[in-house]
Design an enzyme around this catalytic site. Structure first.
Site, PDB file in Angstrom:
ATOM      1  CG  LEU A 124      -1.817   1.222   1.443  1.00 49.72           C
ATOM      2  CD1 LEU A 124      -2.805   1.394   0.294  1.00 49.72           C
ATOM      3  CD2 LEU A 124      -2.581   1.132   2.771  1.00 49.72           C
ATOM      4  N   PRO A 127       6.293   6.170  -1.785  1.00 49.50           N
ATOM      5  CG  PRO A 127       8.128   6.248  -3.237  1.00 49.50           C
ATOM      6  CD  PRO A 127       6.822   5.541  -3.014  1.00 49.50           C
ATOM      7  CD  GLN A 280       6.554   3.179  49.576  1.00 47.11           C
ATOM      8  OE1 GLN A 280       6.662   4.400  49.546  1.00 47.11           O
ATOM      9  NE2 GLN A 280       5.800   2.557  50.440  1.00 47.11           N
ATOM     10  N   GLY A 341      21.736   0.170  34.309  1.00 43.80           N
ATOM     11  CA  GLY A 341      22.792  -0.075  33.317  1.00 43.80           C
ATOM     12  C   GLY A 341      22.572  -1.378  32.579  1.00 43.80           C
ATOM     13  CD  GLU A 364      -0.571  -4.071  10.322  1.00 44.08           C
ATOM     14  OE1 GLU A 364      -1.770  -4.170  10.631  1.00 44.08           O
ATOM     15  OE2 GLU A 364       0.171  -5.061  10.119  1.00 44.08           O
TER      16      GLU A 364
END
Ligand code: COS
Length: 384
Positions: A124, A127, A280, A341, A364
């Site tokens: 579909l 460019p 927490q 890390g 999509e």
């Protein structure tokens, strides 16, 4: 047709084991090699994964939307590249034919798509036509009992492996926008088709995406999907409604995987003399990710059920895609943060998922296109 609960449970269990035992150990290798081993693809064929949504009469499993999202969710527990191998046969590469094809067209191609012998791909985007899908410039000129297709399609998933393209091209140049577009089945071996070099992507290594160029490609008239000109745009939209739910379900699966990995890490990793899960601020990130994922799951489960009941779910599917794909982006970001890390280096695979899931907000239909679909539906309903 819906499967009985026992058969569905068996299928989900089989897929779960396949994902856990066969695919997860290969994630790092596939990411590094940018390639999925052939024997894995053969195993996928043997499991019937290429035919998940293809009707039983053509050799598939004929899953309905609720069943499809349940399977897609489980497949989200591993690298999205694995799903992509059969993803186009289950979704955008076969659905134009399944939804709007003639009986003869289905008979000709679906059996081979169900086994994975034929790989389908959806052409579909161009460019100049991405989010504005109705501005397709590729042309299909009628000549006798053939059409001559010219144009370039961009970012086509699975094109390097495809045997059958669904191509959207303008049959009526006099009609601007969506109304002059038709859908064609084009065999990849047809003379005049050229493939661009596979793109080097941010993530999802192991999936292949390239441009497809059509230069005077002669397609028999009987390959016009449904035998009707100028209704191809609507076909594309129907296919994307379904695809958007599938991507939402994959996003939920990826979020579940990232949460499981984060929870494991947070309970093992110690700082200040205790597991970081005791803090927490870490708990807040875990809880937000869990809540986000649960919300997306409720949305997708409900919308899939409604689609199975015959409701028009275009706006709901857009809501699901918008929420679920943005949600997995947040979950992946938190997963990197929880891992610290270790989340930034390759070893734990979290950074790979972070890159992989980024695509869900783009293909999509971007998040912004989903917002447009939802808002337009609201405005239309308000003025009725
Ligand atoms: N199901 C069935 N028909 C649909 C539909 C749907 N979900 N959405 C739109 N249509 C129909 C409309 O009813 C209209 O039909 P008529 O011509 O008979 O009136 C026609 O399609 C055109 O619809 P609309 O006017 O809304 O089209 P627009 O050009 O304004 O575009 C958007 C609509 C932006 C929503 C569409 O272009 C889109 O989804 N773009 C994103 C495409 C995309 O996802 N690209 C990703 C690459 S493909 S992997």
């Amino acid at each position: 047709m819906a499967l009985d609960q026992e058969t569905l449970d068996q299928l989900l269990d089989t897929v779960d084991k396949f994902v856990e035992k066969r695919l997860r150990p290969l994630e790092s290798q596939v990411g590094a090699d940018d390639s999925i081993p052939d024997d894995v693809i053969e195993d996928m064929k043997a499991l019937g994964l290429f035919g998940l949504t293809i009707p039983e009469e053509y050799g598939g499993l004929g899953l309905n939307m609720s069943e499809e999202v349940a399977v897609a969710r489980v497949f989200g527990h591993t690298s999205p590249a694995f799903r992509s191998v059969f993803g186009t046969n289950v979704g955008i590469g076969s659905q134009s034919l399944i939804i709007d094809g003639t009986a003869e067209q289905k008979q000709r191609y679906l059996h081979k798509m169900a086994t994975g012998e034929v790989i389908g791909s959806f052409c579909l985007t161009e460019p100049e036509a991405g989010s504005d899908a109705a501005s397709v410039r590729s042309t299909a000129k009628k000549e006798g009992d053939t059409y001559i297709i010219n144009g370039t399609k961009r970012f086509i998933t699975n094109a390097p492996k495809a045997d059958l393209f669904t191509v959207f091209a303008r049959t009526d140049p006099a009609r601007e926008g969506s109304r002059g577009v038709s859908a064609f089945l084009v065999e990849a071996s047809t003379p005049g088709i050229d493939l661009g070099k596979p793109y080097r992507k941010m993530g999802q290594q192991g999936t292949y995406v390239c441009d497809v160029m059509f230069d005077d490609v002669v397609v028999p008239q009987h390959n016009l999907i449904g035998g009707k000109e100028n209704v191809g745009f609507r076909t594309a939209m129907k296919v994307l409604d379904k695809g958007r739910l599938h991507i939402s379900a994959i996003s939920i699966g990826c979020a579940e995987r990232l949460i499981a990995d984060s929870l494991k890490y947070a309970t093992e990793r110690k700082q200040f003399g205790q597991p970081i899960a005791e803090f927490q601020l870490i708990q807040a990130m875990l809880a937000d990710s869990q809540t986000d994922t649960y919300a997306a799951l409720c949305m997708v489960t409900d919308t899939a059920k409604r689609r199975d009941a015959g409701e028009n779910v275009a706006a709901l599917a857009a809501s699901c895609k918008l929420f679920a794909t943005e949600m997995v982006g947040r979950v992946a970001d938190r997963a990197v943060q929880i891992h610290g890390g270790a989340g930034y280096v390759e070893d734990y695979g979290v950074e790979r998922f972070y890159r992989d899931v980024r695509l869900f907000r783009i293909y999509e239909g971007t998040s912004q296109i989903q917002q447009t679909v939802i808002a337009r539906d609201m405005i239309r309903n308000a003025s009725n």
